[in-house]
Design a protein around this motif. Structure first.
Motif, mmCIF file in Angstrom:
data_model
loop_
_atom_site.group_PDB
_atom_site.id
_atom_site.type_symbol
_atom_site.label_atom_id
_atom_site.label_comp_id
_atom_site.label_asym_id
_atom_site.label_seq_id
_atom_site.Cartn_x
_atom_site.Cartn_y
_atom_site.Cartn_z
ATOM 1 N N ASN A 140 -5.938 -13.905 5.436
ATOM 2 C CA ASN A 140 -5.797 -14.586 4.152
ATOM 3 C C ASN A 140 -6.813 -14.101 3.124
ATOM 4 O OD1 ASN A 140 -3.650 -16.891 4.440
ATOM 5 N ND2 ASN A 140 -4.762 -16.835 6.375
ATOM 6 N N ILE A 141 -8.011 -13.732 3.560
ATOM 7 C CA ILE A 141 -9.009 -13.201 2.632
ATOM 8 C C ILE A 141 -8.513 -11.908 2.006
ATOM 9 C CG2 ILE A 141 -11.256 -12.036 2.549
ATOM 10 C CD1 ILE A 141 -12.298 -14.236 4.430
ATOM 11 N N TRP A 142 -7.960 -11.010 2.813
ATOM 12 C CA TRP A 142 -7.491 -9.742 2.246
ATOM 13 C C TRP A 142 -6.312 -9.973 1.299
ATOM 14 C CZ3 TRP A 142 -11.495 -7.327 4.195
ATOM 15 C CH2 TRP A 142 -11.734 -6.013 3.802
ATOM 16 N N ASN A 143 -5.522 -11.000 1.606
ATOM 17 C CA ASN A 143 -4.424 -11.346 0.708
ATOM 18 C C ASN A 143 -4.951 -11.900 -0.613
ATOM 19 O OD1 ASN A 143 -2.366 -13.711 -0.219
ATOM 20 N ND2 ASN A 143 -1.254 -11.969 0.630
ATOM 21 N N PHE A 144 -5.957 -12.778 -0.544
ATOM 22 C CA PHE A 144 -6.550 -13.345 -1.764
ATOM 23 C C PHE A 144 -7.185 -12.265 -2.628
ATOM 24 C CE2 PHE A 144 -7.547 -17.470 0.758
ATOM 25 C CZ PHE A 144 -6.233 -17.888 0.615
ATOM 26 N N MET A 145 -7.823 -11.293 -1.990
ATOM 27 C CA MET A 145 -8.620 -10.316 -2.727
ATOM 28 C C MET A 145 -7.809 -9.109 -3.196
ATOM 29 S SD MET A 145 -11.609 -11.665 -2.919
ATOM 30 C CE MET A 145 -12.634 -10.296 -3.428
ATOM 31 N N ASP A 146 -6.557 -9.035 -2.813
ATOM 32 C CA ASP A 146 -5.702 -7.928 -3.247
ATOM 33 C C ASP A 146 -5.063 -8.294 -4.587
ATOM 34 O OD1 ASP A 146 -4.158 -5.588 -3.280
ATOM 35 O OD2 ASP A 146 -2.493 -6.605 -2.291
ATOM 36 N N GLY A 147 -5.872 -8.233 -5.658
ATOM 37 C CA GLY A 147 -5.380 -8.677 -6.951
ATOM 38 C C GLY A 147 -5.510 -7.668 -8.074
ATOM 39 N N ILE A 148 -6.237 -6.584 -7.848
ATOM 40 C CA ILE A 148 -6.354 -5.542 -8.872
ATOM 41 C C ILE A 148 -6.234 -4.181 -8.198
ATOM 42 C CG2 ILE A 148 -7.783 -6.958 -10.412
ATOM 43 C CD1 ILE A 148 -10.204 -5.315 -9.524
ATOM 44 N N ASN A 149 -6.035 -3.168 -8.993
ATOM 45 C CA ASN A 149 -5.746 -1.834 -8.480
ATOM 46 C C ASN A 149 -6.842 -1.318 -7.544
ATOM 47 O OD1 ASN A 149 -3.713 -2.153 -10.329
ATOM 48 N ND2 ASN A 149 -4.403 -0.524 -11.707
ATOM 49 N N GLY A 150 -6.466 -1.017 -6.326
ATOM 50 C CA GLY A 150 -7.342 -0.298 -5.414
ATOM 51 C C GLY A 150 -8.406 -1.096 -4.692
ATOM 52 N N ILE A 151 -8.610 -2.351 -5.043
ATOM 53 C CA ILE A 151 -9.787 -3.051 -4.507
ATOM 54 C C ILE A 151 -9.654 -3.321 -3.008
ATOM 55 C CG2 ILE A 151 -8.964 -5.384 -5.115
ATOM 56 C CD1 ILE A 151 -11.934 -6.010 -5.834
ATOM 57 N N ALA A 152 -8.489 -3.786 -2.560
ATOM 58 C CA ALA A 152 -8.323 -4.087 -1.140
ATOM 59 C C ALA A 152 -8.302 -2.814 -0.307
ATOM 60 C CB ALA A 152 -7.041 -4.888 -0.927
ATOM 61 N N THR A 153 -7.691 -1.765 -0.843
ATOM 62 C CA THR A 153 -7.578 -0.514 -0.103
ATOM 63 C C THR A 153 -8.928 0.175 0.050
ATOM 64 O OG1 THR A 153 -5.462 -0.298 -1.242
ATOM 65 C CG2 THR A 153 -6.176 1.556 0.101
ATOM 66 N N THR A 154 -9.713 0.242 -1.022
ATOM 67 C CA THR A 154 -11.003 0.934 -0.937
ATOM 68 C C THR A 154 -11.969 0.201 -0.015
ATOM 69 O OG1 THR A 154 -11.686 -0.167 -3.005
ATOM 70 C CG2 THR A 154 -10.822 2.079 -3.176
ATOM 71 N N GLN A 155 -11.940 -1.127 -0.037
ATOM 72 C CA GLN A 155 -12.812 -1.874 0.869
ATOM 73 C C GLN A 155 -12.398 -1.670 2.325
ATOM 74 O OE1 GLN A 155 -15.681 -3.763 0.060
ATOM 75 N NE2 GLN A 155 -15.359 -2.646 -1.864
ATOM 76 N N ALA A 156 -11.086 -1.536 2.563
ATOM 77 C CA ALA A 156 -10.616 -1.275 3.928
ATOM 78 C C ALA A 156 -11.026 0.113 4.390
ATOM 79 C CB ALA A 156 -9.094 -1.427 3.990
ATOM 80 N N ILE A 157 -10.978 1.087 3.486
ATOM 81 C CA ILE A 157 -11.419 2.443 3.826
ATOM 82 C C ILE A 157 -12.887 2.433 4.237
ATOM 83 C CG2 ILE A 157 -11.906 4.731 2.866
ATOM 84 C CD1 ILE A 157 -9.365 4.362 1.143
ATOM 85 N N LEU A 158 -13.719 1.765 3.461
ATOM 86 C CA LEU A 158 -15.139 1.690 3.779
ATOM 87 C C LEU A 158 -15.368 1.011 5.127
ATOM 88 C CD1 LEU A 158 -16.619 0.698 0.297
ATOM 89 C CD2 LEU A 158 -16.881 2.889 1.470
ATOM 90 N N ALA A 159 -14.643 -0.086 5.376
ATOM 91 C CA ALA A 159 -14.799 -0.799 6.642
ATOM 92 C C ALA A 159 -14.378 0.076 7.817
ATOM 93 C CB ALA A 159 -13.982 -2.090 6.623
#
Length: 324
Positions: A140-159
């Motif tokens: 649910n956190i990743w769903n909440f935070m996926d609201g602007i271009n690239g933010i969820a994807t780049t954080q997942a790449i770093l993780a």
């Protein structure tokens, strides 16, 4: 590096990119679009559901891993079933919105599968319960935070890269595959969004990252608190925004634009700038994580607590500044 890995890892990137292109064509044909609105951070209608490309790439990689390592087939199958469940309910929701309770029930069942794997690997029921709660939260956190271009994807790449760096082979490949699958999707979503991830991608990505953290918790000696540090940008923003909404009596499960990243966009910053700021913070987070992952457990925990306190203070300072 074996030849199979030298071929397989770049193939993950290419497959993810190709599948994202296919997903975009499908969304355009089906008119599967996210419309602008008061509770959204984008200004033009944009196709959604591109995260199915990440999901399918991860499932293909899971199947390949099962062929390469027969001893891990059961665990890989259980993970794959959970991923399909979370992605499937998200795919359905992208096409026809579902009640939140129905989605949450599916998330719980999928999280039980991760918890069962942790229990089987560790023999620790408390660790398994924590894994269950953590996995539900991350979906649910990743769903909440996926609201602007690239933010969820780049954080997942770093993780993915952070956890790959501390896990032994072949487990480290799980983090590398996650990062590459997200990297294949990224050019379609950042800096200009030609397609959004959708619930099919954001929830499944949260599930995959939670599973990766749980894997790290049983195959490394890194303290569980330190394992949270690479995720601190999202944990702090989502966690404290949710807490503030609950304390103020708001209906916290409804869509909103009160996260720090959303406030920044509403305040006039571009998606590119805000995602970049979160990426820089994420780089610092994974640097701290990797630099401290060989300390004694008590010092790892101390570093993690100190970093999370720092991240919370920074969140409060920035939030207050945006309110003013």
């Amino acid at each position: 590096m074996p030849v199979a890995w030298m071929i397989g890892l770049p193939a993950v990137l290419v497959i993810a990119a190709l599948l994202t292109w296919v997903a975009r064509q499908y969304a355009l044909r089906r008119n599967l679009m996210d419309q602008p609105g008061e509770r959204r951070s984008h200004g033009v209608a944009t196709p959604r559901g591109g995260g199915i490309a990440i999901v399918l790439t991860l499932l293909l990689a899971t199947a390949a891993a099962g062929l390469a390592w027969p001893g891990g087939r059961v665990a890989l199958l259980v993970f794959g079933v959970g991923l399909v469940m979370v992605a499937g309910i998200g795919w359905w929701d992208d096409h026809r919105p579902l009640p939140a309770v129905r989605r949450l029930l599916v998330h719980l069942v999928a999280s039980v599968l991760v918890a069962a794997l942790v229990w089987q690997a560790s023999g620790n029921p408390v660790q398994a319960v924590l894994a269950l709660l953590f996995t539900v939260s991350m979906i649910n956190i990743w769903n909440f935070m996926d609201g602007i271009n690239g933010i969820a994807t780049t954080q997942a790449i770093l993780a993915g890269l952070a956890f790959a760096a501390v896990m032994p082979m072949p487990f480290a490949l799980a983090g590398a595959v996650l990062a590459l699958a997200c990297l294949g999707f990224l050019p379609f979503n950042y800096p200009r969004a030609r397609i959004f991830m959708g619930d099919v991608g954001s929830g499944a990505l949260g599930y995959a990252i939670a599973a990766l953290v749980c894997l790290a918790s049983v195959v490394t000696e890194v303290h569980w608190l330190l394992l949270l540090v690479p995720l601190s940008a999202f944990l702090v923003d989502a966690g404290f925004t949710l807490l503030s909404r609950m304390l103020s009596g708001q209906r916290w499960m409804e869509p909103h634009t009160q996260h720090l990243y959303q406030r920044a966009v509403k305040g006039g910053m571009s998606h590119t700038s805000v995602t970049g700021m979160y990426f820089v913070f994420g780089l610092f987070s994974i640097t701290v994580f990797n630099a401290c992952s060989d300390l004694q457990p008590r010092w790892e925990a101390a570093v993690a607590v100190a970093w999370l306190i720092f991240a919370t203070g920074l969140w409060l300072l920035l939030r207050k500044g945006m309110r003013n």
